[in-house]
Design an enzyme around this catalytic site. Sequence first.
Site, PDB file in Angstrom:
ATOM      1  N   ASP A  14      35.884  42.180  43.583  1.00  0.00           N
ATOM      2  CA  ASP A  14      37.333  41.383  44.171  1.00  0.00           C
ATOM      3  C   ASP A  14      38.109  42.611  44.669  1.00  0.00           C
ATOM      4  O   ASP A  14      38.086  44.382  43.670  1.00  0.00           O
ATOM      5  CB  ASP A  14      38.230  40.792  42.887  1.00  0.00           C
ATOM      6  CG  ASP A  14      39.487  40.253  43.566  1.00  0.00           C
ATOM      7  OD1 ASP A  14      38.993  39.873  44.763  1.00  0.00           O
ATOM      8  OD2 ASP A  14      39.752  39.162  42.566  1.00  0.00           O
ATOM      9  N   THR A  15      38.806  42.792  45.119  1.00  0.00           N
ATOM     10  CA  THR A  15      40.104  43.329  45.651  1.00  0.00           C
ATOM     11  C   THR A  15      41.655  43.608  45.144  1.00  0.00           C
ATOM     12  O   THR A  15      42.007  42.478  44.632  1.00  0.00           O
ATOM     13  CB  THR A  15      39.971  43.423  47.053  1.00  0.00           C
ATOM     14  OG1 THR A  15      38.504  44.125  47.555  1.00  0.00           O
ATOM     15  CG2 THR A  15      40.888  44.719  47.656  1.00  0.00           C
ATOM     16  N   PRO A  60      38.955  48.212  45.307  1.00  0.00           N
ATOM     17  CA  PRO A  60      37.922  46.908  44.964  1.00  0.00           C
ATOM     18  C   PRO A  60      37.052  47.318  43.811  1.00  0.00           C
ATOM     19  O   PRO A  60      36.777  47.918  43.971  1.00  0.00           O
ATOM     20  CB  PRO A  60      36.549  46.683  46.345  1.00  0.00           C
ATOM     21  CG  PRO A  60      37.700  48.333  46.746  1.00  0.00           C
ATOM     22  CD  PRO A  60      38.676  48.507  46.695  1.00  0.00           C
ATOM     23  N   ALA A  61      36.115  46.698  43.147  1.00  0.00           N
ATOM     24  CA  ALA A  61      35.506  46.512  42.696  1.00  0.00           C
ATOM     25  C   ALA A  61      34.214  46.048  42.807  1.00  0.00           C
ATOM     26  O   ALA A  61      34.143  44.399  42.949  1.00  0.00           O
ATOM     27  CB  ALA A  61      35.749  46.488  40.745  1.00  0.00           C
TER      28      ALA A  61
END
Length: 120
Positions: free
Chosen positions: A1-2, A36-37
């Site tokens: 998600d960012t 973001p991950a």
Amino acid sequence: DTTLEVDGEIVGKPADAQDAHAILRRLSGRSHRVLPAIAVSDGERTRSRLSVSDVRFRELSDADIRHYVGTGEPMDKAGAYGIQGRAAIFIEEIRGSYSGIMGLPLFETAQLLDAFGYPL
């Protein structure tokens, strides 16, 4: 998600058009970070990576913001903008990952897939 960070605060998706306007006003003429991950798991091990990019917006007029918010584009985007859309004209400078700012950091994704043995 960012996630987007400005002044040490996390900025998510706008709740409504008024919130989108306020977020964009806050980003105007300033830099912020886009974070973001991504994570990959095979059921036994999980690895994750974080991409960090700095984005600087040009100074935005109220008319710029009104017009952009009126397109509806910012409503489902962290930080109330999409770099791949009309908001690209707001961006003066990027340091980091363009694909990460869009939401999927491809460099980090490729590294994780490689670590799990998926050929690229």
